[in-house]
Design an enzyme around this catalytic site. Sequence first.
Site, mmCIF file in Angstrom:
data_model
loop_
_atom_site.group_PDB
_atom_site.id
_atom_site.type_symbol
_atom_site.label_atom_id
_atom_site.label_comp_id
_atom_site.label_asym_id
_atom_site.label_seq_id
_atom_site.Cartn_x
_atom_site.Cartn_y
_atom_site.Cartn_z
ATOM 1 N N GLN A 38 24.991 33.946 62.620
ATOM 2 C CA GLN A 38 24.171 33.490 63.741
ATOM 3 C C GLN A 38 24.409 32.017 63.988
ATOM 4 O OE1 GLN A 38 22.871 32.437 61.037
ATOM 5 N NE2 GLN A 38 20.864 31.546 61.262
ATOM 6 N N HIS A 61 11.376 34.772 57.788
ATOM 7 C CA HIS A 61 12.444 34.976 58.783
ATOM 8 C C HIS A 61 13.827 34.794 58.135
ATOM 9 C CE1 HIS A 61 14.752 34.401 62.516
ATOM 10 N NE2 HIS A 61 15.291 33.360 61.919
ATOM 11 N N ARG A 99 27.950 23.953 59.555
ATOM 12 C CA ARG A 99 27.062 24.713 60.448
ATOM 13 C C ARG A 99 26.774 23.985 61.753
ATOM 14 N NH1 ARG A 99 22.208 27.404 57.477
ATOM 15 N NH2 ARG A 99 22.084 28.283 59.566
ATOM 16 N N SER A 135 8.677 36.619 64.764
ATOM 17 C CA SER A 135 9.169 37.275 65.985
ATOM 18 C C SER A 135 8.079 38.154 66.610
ATOM 19 C CB SER A 135 10.396 38.142 65.692
ATOM 20 O OG SER A 135 11.472 37.333 65.286
ATOM 21 N N TYR A 190 21.228 35.887 73.439
ATOM 22 C CA TYR A 190 19.976 35.926 74.210
ATOM 23 C C TYR A 190 19.222 34.622 74.001
ATOM 24 C CZ TYR A 190 18.219 37.699 69.650
ATOM 25 O OH TYR A 190 17.944 37.896 68.320
ATOM 26 N N PRO A 191 18.500 34.197 75.052
ATOM 27 C CA PRO A 191 17.661 33.013 74.905
ATOM 28 C C PRO A 191 16.251 33.424 74.465
ATOM 29 C CG PRO A 191 17.787 33.629 77.216
ATOM 30 C CD PRO A 191 18.557 34.674 76.447
ATOM 31 N N MET A 192 15.546 32.524 73.813
ATOM 32 C CA MET A 192 14.169 32.855 73.402
ATOM 33 C C MET A 192 13.258 31.635 73.345
ATOM 34 S SD MET A 192 14.337 33.615 69.291
ATOM 35 C CE MET A 192 12.544 33.622 69.153
ATOM 36 N N ASP A 193 11.963 31.929 73.361
ATOM 37 C CA ASP A 193 10.914 30.917 73.210
ATOM 38 C C ASP A 193 10.035 31.280 72.031
ATOM 39 O OD1 ASP A 193 11.511 29.532 75.548
ATOM 40 O OD2 ASP A 193 10.000 30.574 76.761
ATOM 41 N N LYS A 194 9.272 30.310 71.564
ATOM 42 C CA LYS A 194 8.151 30.579 70.664
ATOM 43 C C LYS A 194 6.893 30.512 71.524
ATOM 44 C CE LYS A 194 10.213 30.858 66.537
ATOM 45 N NZ LYS A 194 10.415 29.800 65.546
HETATM 46 O O1 76R Z 1 19.136 27.680 58.771
HETATM 47 C C1 76R Z 1 18.937 28.509 57.850
HETATM 48 O O2 76R Z 1 19.747 29.381 57.481
HETATM 49 C C2 76R Z 1 17.614 28.461 57.199
HETATM 50 C C3 76R Z 1 16.768 29.567 57.616
HETATM 51 C C4 76R Z 1 16.671 29.771 59.119
HETATM 52 C C5 76R Z 1 16.077 28.948 60.086
HETATM 53 C C6 76R Z 1 15.396 27.602 59.904
HETATM 54 C C7 76R Z 1 17.200 30.927 59.821
HETATM 55 C C8 76R Z 1 17.913 31.932 59.208
HETATM 56 N N1 76R Z 1 16.857 30.840 61.151
HETATM 57 C C9 76R Z 1 16.199 29.644 61.340
HETATM 58 C C10 76R Z 1 15.700 29.151 62.561
HETATM 59 MN MN1 76R Z 1 17.087 32.293 62.537
HETATM 60 N N2 76R Z 1 17.395 33.725 63.949
HETATM 61 C C11 76R Z 1 16.734 33.809 65.152
HETATM 62 C C12 76R Z 1 16.990 35.095 65.722
HETATM 63 O O3 76R Z 1 15.501 38.221 67.554
HETATM 64 C C13 76R Z 1 14.682 37.536 66.924
HETATM 65 O O4 76R Z 1 13.588 38.031 66.519
HETATM 66 C C14 76R Z 1 14.946 36.073 66.636
HETATM 67 C C15 76R Z 1 16.365 35.610 66.994
HETATM 68 C C16 76R Z 1 17.864 35.767 64.872
HETATM 69 C C17 76R Z 1 18.449 37.151 65.068
HETATM 70 C C18 76R Z 1 18.094 34.892 63.750
HETATM 71 C C19 76R Z 1 18.922 35.187 62.674
HETATM 72 N N3 76R Z 1 16.066 31.180 63.903
HETATM 73 C C20 76R Z 1 15.647 29.892 63.735
HETATM 74 C C21 76R Z 1 15.082 29.422 64.966
HETATM 75 C C22 76R Z 1 14.502 28.036 65.233
HETATM 76 C C23 76R Z 1 13.004 28.152 65.001
HETATM 77 C C24 76R Z 1 12.238 26.882 65.039
HETATM 78 O O5 76R Z 1 12.788 25.792 64.783
HETATM 79 O O6 76R Z 1 11.006 26.987 65.313
HETATM 80 C C25 76R Z 1 15.131 30.473 65.864
HETATM 81 C C26 76R Z 1 14.678 30.490 67.302
HETATM 82 C C27 76R Z 1 15.747 31.572 65.179
HETATM 83 C C28 76R Z 1 15.946 32.813 65.737
HETATM 84 N N4 76R Z 1 18.188 33.366 61.168
HETATM 85 C C29 76R Z 1 18.495 33.007 59.865
HETATM 86 C C30 76R Z 1 18.953 34.488 61.484
HETATM 87 C C31 76R Z 1 19.777 34.815 60.328
HETATM 88 C C32 76R Z 1 20.796 35.962 60.307
HETATM 89 C C33 76R Z 1 19.486 33.894 59.337
HETATM 90 C C34 76R Z 1 20.064 33.820 57.921
HETATM 91 C C35 76R Z 1 21.197 32.816 57.925
HETATM 92 C C36 76R Z 1 21.832 32.674 56.591
HETATM 93 O O7 76R Z 1 21.109 32.540 55.582
HETATM 94 O O8 76R Z 1 23.063 32.681 56.570
#
Ligand code: 76R
Length: 249
Positions: free
Chosen positions: A185, A172, A131, A223, A145-149
């Site tokens: 992703q 999430h 990964r 989100s 797309y870029p994003m913030d918290k």
């Molecule tokens: O890494 C992992 O699979 C563990 C769970 C996980 C984390 C830690 C995860 C799973 N994400 C993580 C972190 Mn995500 N993700 C986004 C978006 O549009 C939106 O509302 C948000 C944009 C999508 C579409 C998405 C998809 N993720 C993050 C982080 C960092 C946050 C932080 O550190 O504070 C962001 C910004 C973010 C945003 N996420 C998944 C997905 C998908 C599809 C998964 C499942 C992956 C899998 O299990 O294969």
Amino acid sequence: MNEAAKTLDGWYCLHDFRTINWPAWKMLPAEDRQEILNEYITMLEDWNTTEKAGNGSHAVYTVVGQKADIMFMLLRPTMEELNEIENAFNKTRFAEFTIPTYSYVSVVELSNYMAGDSDEDPYQNPHVRARLYPELPKAKHICFYPMDKRRDGDDNWYMLPMDSRREMMRSHGMIGRSYAGKVKQVITGSVGFDDWEWGVTLFADDVLQFKKLVYEMRFDEVSARFGEFGSFYVGNILTEENLQSFFNI
Ligand code: 76R
């Protein structure tokens, strides 16, 4: 106490968006266009060699809408190598017919919200490595797309205790997992590198899955309360087979 999530960081990433200067391209004699495409194809072959050797990866997509015509997503082990291929690309004749519209610099990131306790070095774990240093899928479609918290009054992600953040990230992740096999992703972190905190790059063969996933996540607390989003880019894969027809005049 410092409650920053710990991140694992992989390959450096450049998203490079260009429009094509079609009027200038059309003015060229057909032989010149072919010569320029050949030079471009040679560059792609170099990128393929790097990818096969496991030293990086790349994805090339055409972009739908006026934000760009074409986008490159490039992954390399160092920021220097990323900059080198950017410069090499800019020195090609092909680049003379492109106009940069947007770029995004980040690094592939995994956070420890969902990680269990273990003494092993995660950088040696094959699943983690796959990964952090991914070969980008050759999916039919891409969405970036870029994003913030958010950091706003009571809705300040960075003031929340680790446990609350972990709980929200679990929810999430559960939504994300329900799209397994449909959407892949790649989350890239960009704090200190670019104007937003993360880049979100999604790959799918069914473009509608982007809309379904992003919409479903909008109702999820992390989100709904904390997500702030930049511009969305969506596109179709530009394979070497359909290059000629894309650039054909
Ligand atoms: O890494 C992992 O699979 C563990 C769970 C996980 C984390 C830690 C995860 C799973 N994400 C993580 C972190 Mn995500 N993700 C986004 C978006 O549009 C939106 O509302 C948000 C944009 C999508 C579409 C998405 C998809 N993720 C993050 C982080 C960092 C946050 C932080 O550190 O504070 C962001 C910004 C973010 C945003 N996420 C998944 C997905 C998908 C599809 C998964 C499942 C992956 C899998 O299990 O294969």
